[in-house]
Design a protein around this motif. Structure first.
Motif, PDB file in Angstrom:
ATOM      1  N   GLY A  11       1.015  -1.276  -0.031  1.00 37.73           N
ATOM      2  CA  GLY A  11       0.019  -0.396   0.185  1.00 37.73           C
ATOM      3  C   GLY A  11       1.007   1.188  -0.204  1.00 37.73           C
ATOM      4  O   GLY A  11       0.515   2.335  -0.751  1.00 37.73           O
ATOM      5  N   ASN A  14       3.050   1.581  -3.049  1.00 40.11           N
ATOM      6  CA  ASN A  14       2.050   2.095  -4.884  1.00 40.11           C
ATOM      7  C   ASN A  14       1.417   3.878  -4.114  1.00 40.11           C
ATOM      8  O   ASN A  14       1.019   4.470  -5.470  1.00 40.11           O
ATOM      9  CB  ASN A  14       0.745   1.164  -4.715  1.00 40.11           C
ATOM     10  CG  ASN A  14       0.860  -0.099  -5.295  1.00 40.11           C
ATOM     11  OD1 ASN A  14       1.153   0.213  -5.978  1.00 40.11           O
ATOM     12  ND2 ASN A  14       0.309  -0.911  -4.103  1.00 40.11           N
ATOM     13  N   GLN A  23      -3.796  11.868  -1.991  1.00 36.05           N
ATOM     14  CA  GLN A  23      -3.586  10.744  -1.055  1.00 36.05           C
ATOM     15  C   GLN A  23      -2.571  10.220  -0.304  1.00 36.05           C
ATOM     16  O   GLN A  23      -2.007   9.616   0.477  1.00 36.05           O
ATOM     17  CB  GLN A  23      -3.711   9.569  -2.847  1.00 36.05           C
ATOM     18  CG  GLN A  23      -5.227   9.517  -2.525  1.00 36.05           C
ATOM     19  CD  GLN A  23      -4.577   9.194  -4.724  1.00 36.05           C
ATOM     20  OE1 GLN A  23      -3.828   8.723  -4.872  1.00 36.05           O
ATOM     21  NE2 GLN A  23      -5.976   9.073  -5.054  1.00 36.05           N
ATOM     22  N   PHE A  38      -4.103  -1.945   3.845  1.00 37.27           N
ATOM     23  CA  PHE A  38      -4.698  -2.369   1.812  1.00 37.27           C
ATOM     24  C   PHE A  38      -4.915  -3.994   1.877  1.00 37.27           C
ATOM     25  O   PHE A  38      -4.220  -4.568   2.448  1.00 37.27           O
ATOM     26  CB  PHE A  38      -3.784  -1.439   0.674  1.00 37.27           C
ATOM     27  CG  PHE A  38      -3.960   0.115   0.982  1.00 37.27           C
ATOM     28  CD1 PHE A  38      -4.285   0.530   1.565  1.00 37.27           C
ATOM     29  CD2 PHE A  38      -3.866   0.612  -0.450  1.00 37.27           C
ATOM     30  CE1 PHE A  38      -4.194   1.881   1.570  1.00 37.27           C
ATOM     31  CE2 PHE A  38      -3.757   1.947  -0.839  1.00 37.27           C
ATOM     32  CZ  PHE A  38      -3.798   2.235   0.547  1.00 37.27           C
ATOM     33  N   TYR A  40      -5.917  -6.090  -1.723  1.00 33.30           N
ATOM     34  CA  TYR A  40      -6.338  -5.949  -3.188  1.00 33.30           C
ATOM     35  C   TYR A  40      -6.749  -6.689  -4.026  1.00 33.30           C
ATOM     36  O   TYR A  40      -6.808  -7.675  -4.416  1.00 33.30           O
ATOM     37  CB  TYR A  40      -3.857  -5.956  -3.708  1.00 33.30           C
ATOM     38  CG  TYR A  40      -3.247  -4.660  -3.196  1.00 33.30           C
ATOM     39  CD1 TYR A  40      -2.854  -4.206  -4.045  1.00 33.30           C
ATOM     40  CD2 TYR A  40      -2.472  -5.543  -2.011  1.00 33.30           C
ATOM     41  CE1 TYR A  40      -1.863  -3.212  -3.884  1.00 33.30           C
ATOM     42  CE2 TYR A  40      -1.916  -3.862  -1.758  1.00 33.30           C
ATOM     43  CZ  TYR A  40      -1.506  -2.979  -3.020  1.00 33.30           C
ATOM     44  OH  TYR A  40      -0.398  -1.737  -2.030  1.00 33.30           O
ATOM     45  N   TYR A  86      -7.267  -1.455  -3.221  1.00 33.30           N
ATOM     46  CA  TYR A  86      -7.157  -1.042  -4.095  1.00 33.30           C
ATOM     47  C   TYR A  86      -7.849  -2.063  -5.471  1.00 33.30           C
ATOM     48  O   TYR A  86      -7.381  -3.077  -5.530  1.00 33.30           O
ATOM     49  CB  TYR A  86      -5.596  -1.814  -3.441  1.00 33.30           C
ATOM     50  CG  TYR A  86      -4.576  -0.956  -5.135  1.00 33.30           C
ATOM     51  CD1 TYR A  86      -4.293   0.967  -4.818  1.00 33.30           C
ATOM     52  CD2 TYR A  86      -3.898  -1.140  -5.338  1.00 33.30           C
ATOM     53  CE1 TYR A  86      -3.624   1.562  -5.278  1.00 33.30           C
ATOM     54  CE2 TYR A  86      -2.898  -1.249  -6.554  1.00 33.30           C
ATOM     55  CZ  TYR A  86      -2.651   0.715  -6.434  1.00 33.30           C
ATOM     56  OH  TYR A  86      -1.844   0.881  -7.502  1.00 33.30           O
ATOM     57  N   LEU A 103      -6.850   2.586 -11.627  1.00 33.33           N
ATOM     58  CA  LEU A 103      -6.965   1.953  -9.962  1.00 33.33           C
ATOM     59  C   LEU A 103      -7.890   3.005  -9.071  1.00 33.33           C
ATOM     60  O   LEU A 103      -7.387   3.925  -9.404  1.00 33.33           O
ATOM     61  CB  LEU A 103      -5.937   1.964  -9.738  1.00 33.33           C
ATOM     62  CG  LEU A 103      -5.184   0.664 -10.538  1.00 33.33           C
ATOM     63  CD1 LEU A 103      -3.605   0.696 -10.365  1.00 33.33           C
ATOM     64  CD2 LEU A 103      -5.344  -0.856  -9.669  1.00 33.33           C
ATOM     65  N   LEU A 105      -9.430   3.537  -4.987  1.00 28.18           N
ATOM     66  CA  LEU A 105      -9.143   3.186  -3.676  1.00 28.18           C
ATOM     67  C   LEU A 105     -10.081   3.506  -2.862  1.00 28.18           C
ATOM     68  O   LEU A 105     -11.099   3.742  -3.078  1.00 28.18           O
ATOM     69  CB  LEU A 105      -8.185   4.406  -2.914  1.00 28.18           C
ATOM     70  CG  LEU A 105      -6.803   4.260  -3.522  1.00 28.18           C
ATOM     71  CD1 LEU A 105      -6.217   5.908  -2.557  1.00 28.18           C
ATOM     72  CD2 LEU A 105      -6.102   3.151  -2.978  1.00 28.18           C
ATOM     73  N   MET A 144      -6.483   6.053  -8.186  1.00 30.14           N
ATOM     74  CA  MET A 144      -5.392   6.761  -7.838  1.00 30.14           C
ATOM     75  C   MET A 144      -4.467   6.918  -8.990  1.00 30.14           C
ATOM     76  O   MET A 144      -4.490   7.690  -9.730  1.00 30.14           O
ATOM     77  CB  MET A 144      -4.497   5.409  -8.254  1.00 30.14           C
ATOM     78  CG  MET A 144      -3.219   5.002  -7.503  1.00 30.14           C
ATOM     79  SD  MET A 144      -2.449   5.395  -5.524  1.00 30.14           S
ATOM     80  CE  MET A 144      -2.701   4.192  -5.029  1.00 30.14           C
TER      81      MET A 144
END
Length: 194
Positions: A11, A14, A23, A38, A40, A86, A103, A105, A144
């Motif tokens: 996390g 990324n 973020q 996080f 995935y 994610y 992507l 969140l 993201m």
């Protein structure tokens, strides 16, 4: 370090490499203090290693202010304890598969998100689940990298983070196989018959 330490590590990796400044300010301090995990959501029931074939869809509504997600992710490790999932989504037509991925969140408590446990062999050290998205809505700031990174998920996905994660899972499977061979060998030399 427990089995979910990688959730915070990846996390952080990324967000550091791909997150917007907002973020980074929001997530990195919490990840560093171990206050945020996080999970995935990359694979799907019909999509394994070929992540560019993602079928979970996301669309923009409210003049681009809201992301709406639908579909199912599979093999989501730690979803029940995660704060954020994610999530890889198909954010445009299938034809241009590498340019139409994003992507997102997604807070694990978002309305319309449900989690179903999966049973599997081998990797028993962690809980793996399906995560279902039924008209899950999150603000566009949860894309993201920020809203300007809509449809720009592929370069983020194939970066260093996924390389490290694939090496980790390879090491785990090698360890499981090695332990099985050693256990079988030990048993074969100790067993007495007839």
């Amino acid at each position: 370090a427990g089995p979910y330490t990688h959730c915070a590590f990846y996390g952080g990796m990324n967000v550091t490499e791909n997150g917007s400044e907002a973020q980074k300010r929001e997530y990195l301090p919490q990840l560093a203090r171990g206050e945020l995990l996080f999970a995935y959501g990359l694979s799907e029931p019909d999509v394994g290693g070929d992540l560019a074939s993602a079928e979970v869809t996301a669309t923009l509504e409210d003049g681009g202010q809201t992301v709406v997600i639908n579909g199912t992710k599979r093999w989501v490790t730690g979803a029940r304890i995660a704060d954020v999932i994610y999530t890889l989504v198909r954010s445009g037509p299938n034809e241009d598969r590498y340019k139409n991925l994003s992507l997102i969140l997604v807070p694990a408590t978002t309305k319309g998100l449900s989690i179903v446990d999966l049973d599997h062999l081998g990797l028993r050290y962690s809980e793996t689940t399906d995560v279902m998205y039924d008209n899950v809505k999150v603000p566009a700031k949860n894309i993201m990298g920020g809203p300007e990174k809509w449809n720009a998920g592929w370069p983020m996905l194939v970066g260093r983070t996924l390389d490290v994660e694939r090496l980790e899972i390879t090491a785990v499977t090698l360890g499981v196989a090695t332990a099985a061979v050693e256990d079988a060998w030990r048993y074969s030399t100790e067993r007495v018959q007839f």
